[in-house]
Design a protein around this motif. Structure first.
Motif, PDB file in Angstrom:
ATOM      1  N   PHE A  83      10.352   2.736   0.038  1.00  0.00           N
ATOM      2  CA  PHE A  83       8.936   2.852   0.400  1.00  0.00           C
ATOM      3  C   PHE A  83       8.086   2.929  -0.856  1.00  0.00           C
ATOM      4  O   PHE A  83       8.577   3.163  -1.971  1.00  0.00           O
ATOM      5  CB  PHE A  83       8.684   4.050   1.314  1.00  0.00           C
ATOM      6  N   VAL A  84       6.784   2.677  -0.663  1.00  0.00           N
ATOM      7  CA  VAL A  84       5.833   2.672  -1.767  1.00  0.00           C
ATOM      8  C   VAL A  84       5.263   4.074  -1.934  1.00  0.00           C
ATOM      9  O   VAL A  84       4.714   4.654  -0.989  1.00  0.00           O
ATOM     10  CB  VAL A  84       4.698   1.663  -1.522  1.00  0.00           C
TER      11      VAL A  84
ATOM     12  N   GLU B 254       0.836  -1.190   0.000  1.00  0.00           N
ATOM     13  CA  GLU B 254       0.000   0.000   0.000  1.00  0.00           C
ATOM     14  C   GLU B 254       0.875   1.246   0.000  1.00  0.00           C
ATOM     15  O   GLU B 254       2.049   1.207   0.380  1.00  0.00           O
ATOM     16  CB  GLU B 254      -0.899   0.018   1.247  1.00  0.00           C
ATOM     17  N   LEU B 255       0.282   2.360  -0.424  1.00  0.00           N
ATOM     18  CA  LEU B 255       0.991   3.631  -0.347  1.00  0.00           C
ATOM     19  C   LEU B 255       1.420   3.896   1.102  1.00  0.00           C
ATOM     20  O   LEU B 255       0.663   3.650   2.031  1.00  0.00           O
ATOM     21  CB  LEU B 255       0.106   4.780  -0.832  1.00  0.00           C
ATOM     22  N   GLY B 256       2.641   4.376   1.273  1.00  0.00           N
ATOM     23  CA  GLY B 256       3.146   4.672   2.608  1.00  0.00           C
ATOM     24  C   GLY B 256       3.797   3.509   3.306  1.00  0.00           C
ATOM     25  O   GLY B 256       4.266   3.653   4.440  1.00  0.00           O
ATOM     26  N   ASP B 257       3.876   2.340   2.656  1.00  0.00           N
ATOM     27  CA  ASP B 257       4.594   1.199   3.232  1.00  0.00           C
ATOM     28  C   ASP B 257       6.100   1.459   3.186  1.00  0.00           C
ATOM     29  O   ASP B 257       6.666   1.698   2.112  1.00  0.00           O
ATOM     30  CB  ASP B 257       4.287  -0.079   2.459  1.00  0.00           C
ATOM     31  N   VAL B 258       6.744   1.430   4.347  1.00  0.00           N
ATOM     32  CA  VAL B 258       8.173   1.721   4.457  1.00  0.00           C
ATOM     33  C   VAL B 258       8.902   0.442   4.878  1.00  0.00           C
ATOM     34  O   VAL B 258       8.497  -0.220   5.836  1.00  0.00           O
ATOM     35  CB  VAL B 258       8.441   2.852   5.473  1.00  0.00           C
ATOM     36  N   PHE B 259       9.988   0.121   4.172  1.00  0.00           N
ATOM     37  CA  PHE B 259      10.767  -1.084   4.465  1.00  0.00           C
ATOM     38  C   PHE B 259      12.217  -0.696   4.766  1.00  0.00           C
ATOM     39  O   PHE B 259      12.924  -0.183   3.900  1.00  0.00           O
ATOM     40  CB  PHE B 259      10.737  -2.048   3.273  1.00  0.00           C
ATOM     41  N   ASN B 260      12.636  -0.949   6.005  1.00  0.00           N
ATOM     42  CA  ASN B 260      14.022  -0.733   6.408  1.00  0.00           C
ATOM     43  C   ASN B 260      14.767  -2.048   6.189  1.00  0.00           C
ATOM     44  O   ASN B 260      14.773  -2.939   7.034  1.00  0.00           O
ATOM     45  CB  ASN B 260      14.090  -0.309   7.878  1.00  0.00           C
ATOM     46  N   LEU B 261      15.410  -2.193   5.036  1.00  0.00           N
ATOM     47  CA  LEU B 261      15.996  -3.463   4.630  1.00  0.00           C
ATOM     48  C   LEU B 261      17.405  -3.671   5.185  1.00  0.00           C
ATOM     49  O   LEU B 261      17.742  -4.756   5.647  1.00  0.00           O
ATOM     50  CB  LEU B 261      16.039  -3.551   3.100  1.00  0.00           C
ATOM     51  N   LEU B 262      18.226  -2.627   5.105  1.00  0.00           N
ATOM     52  CA  LEU B 262      19.623  -2.729   5.500  1.00  0.00           C
ATOM     53  C   LEU B 262      19.985  -1.577   6.411  1.00  0.00           C
ATOM     54  O   LEU B 262      19.464  -0.468   6.253  1.00  0.00           O
ATOM     55  CB  LEU B 262      20.545  -2.687   4.276  1.00  0.00           C
ATOM     56  N   ASP B 263      20.892  -1.849   7.336  1.00  0.00           N
ATOM     57  CA  ASP B 263      21.381  -0.807   8.219  1.00  0.00           C
ATOM     58  C   ASP B 263      22.890  -0.961   8.306  1.00  0.00           C
ATOM     59  O   ASP B 263      23.390  -2.088   8.430  1.00  0.00           O
ATOM     60  CB  ASP B 263      20.743  -0.952   9.598  1.00  0.00           C
ATOM     61  N   TRP B 264      23.631   0.130   8.248  1.00  0.00           N
ATOM     62  CA  TRP B 264      25.076   0.068   8.260  1.00  0.00           C
ATOM     63  C   TRP B 264      25.644   1.302   8.931  1.00  0.00           C
ATOM     64  O   TRP B 264      24.959   2.298   9.147  1.00  0.00           O
ATOM     65  CB  TRP B 264      25.619  -0.041   6.838  1.00  0.00           C
TER      66      TRP B 264
END
Length: 391
Positions: A360-361, A306-316
């Motif tokens: 994010f979407v 959906e719009l506003g979907d945020v994905f924090n995939l990687l952190d460094w």
């Protein structure tokens, strides 16, 4: 049959092709069998070591190689002091000799070459080498795991221990898990980190932490991903309803939205988190990405974006983008593959990825939009990241 009557026995190795041959401890208490194989010698034993469940401890000494094709069903522990001890010859085994006392000393190597699923549930200590050479799955779930090097040549290693101190080389097979590794991880050759079913269940998801540097080199085959992450039923890290509302009202240019909520501070506090609804890789060191090292996010359970979907995939802590030979640098436009969005009014916005590892979407746009105006100086990108407690 070899029956040990003394509390501790030392022999020059075990050899034999008979699967019915047995070694029995002959004692009710804890005792040991030392296999001291001379340098340049390799012995293979096809029989069984003691009765399953006994407290016999196996000690590998000497600079030679001992192969135990059936494995170990004992519970007295395992110690590799010198040379190489190989458990299995590619087939199924009875076990790897569990016990509270398991160690591989510096310069020694324990090789697991089996199609079976095995598990290190007690602690493993020492500064030696553990090598995954078979097609099976080795799960490291012990409270404490210590080795100089963990080599993944084939099969799968599930690194689920919350306290792993080792450097990991993945040149074939798969590394995954939900553990914490203190050391450096190198993925090259035909190796892969694949997190989409890391906890062993169909609805698997996992956060894998590297307290060190992680390098994803270009693979031997260009179409093979270096890193695979999966989306679980829960979907996004954050479902930002305010962001979705902004997009619906103002379109894809969301720079005004982030300016209104505090830009970097808002992103770090709200998006730069772990909520275990999808796979995630945390690197508390330098993440080096070589051109052609594909990072893939798979929608493993049919989640509806959906719009506003945020994905924090990687952190460094630091991101180092490098070329492969004379090729281009690693580039998210070529090397980051995201699931297809079925909605006609949706697209992936990757403008936060270089700074935060976040996608994010958003809505379609006629041209490229810059979400935030960050100054990227060179190919070594540094950022201030939030500190999470380690379990």
């Amino acid at each position: 049959m070899l029956r040990l009557e003394a509390a501790n026995e030392t022999i020059g190795g075990l050899a034999g092709t008979s699967a019915t041959a047995t070694v029995q401890d002959g004692m009710d208490g804890l005792n040991s069998l030392t296999l001291k194989v001379a340098a340049g010698k390799t012995y293979s034993f096809a029989g069984s070591i003691s009765e399953p469940g006994t407290l016999l401890k196996i000690i590998k000494d000497g600079e030679g190689t001992q192969i135990l094709t059936k494995g170990l069903g004992t519970f007295g522990g395992l110690e590799v002091k010198q040379g190489k001890l190989q458990i299995g010859d590619g087939q199924t085994i009875t076990g790897i000799g569990m016990g509270s006392d398991m160690s591989v000393e510096e310069g020694a190597e324990l090789i697991l070459n089996t199609s079976s699923a095995v598990e290190f549930s007690p602690q493993l200590s020492g500064q030696g080498t553990l090598t995954q050479a078979g097609t099976g799955t080795t799960t490291i779930s012990s409270g404490s795991f210590s080795a100089k090097t963990l080599n993944v040549l084939a099969g799968r290693v599930l690194a689920n221990s919350s306290s792993m101190t080792t450097n990991i080389q993945v040149t074939g097979g798969v590394l995954s898990g939900t553990g914490v590794v203190t050391g450096n991880v190198m993925v090259k050759g035909a190796g892969q980190i694949n997190q989409k079913n890391s906890n062993g269940f169909d609805d698997g998801y996992g956060v894998f932490t590297v307290n060190g540097n992680l390098t994803l080199a270009r693979p031997e085959t260009s179409s093979v991903p270096r890193l695979v992450l999966g989306v679980n039923y829960g979907g996004a890290t954050v479902k930002d309803a305010d962001l979705a509302s902004w997009i619906n009202t103002n379109g894809a240019d969301v720079s005004g939205y982030f300016a209104s909520v505090g830009d970097a501070t808002f992103i770090q506090n709200t998006y730069d988190v772990s909520n275990y609804t999808h796979d995630q890789l945390l690197v508390n060191g330098v993440l080096t990405l070589e051109a052609g090292a594909l990072i893939v996010l798979e929608n493993t359970h049919g989640y509806e974006f959906e719009l506003g979907d945020v994905f924090n995939l990687l952190d460094w802590t630091s991101l180092n983008l490098v070329a492969s030979g004379t090729d281009r640098l690693w580039n998210k436009e070529w090397d980051l593959l995201l699931p297809t969005l079925t909605g006609a009014n949706m697209r992936w916005d990757t403008s936060l990825f270089d700074q935060y590892g976040i996608v994010f979407v958003s809505a379609p746009e006629p041209g490229r939009v810059c979400l935030l105006l960050f100054a990227f100086g060179g190919v070594l990108l540094r950022r201030r990241r939030s500190v999470r407690p380690q379990c």
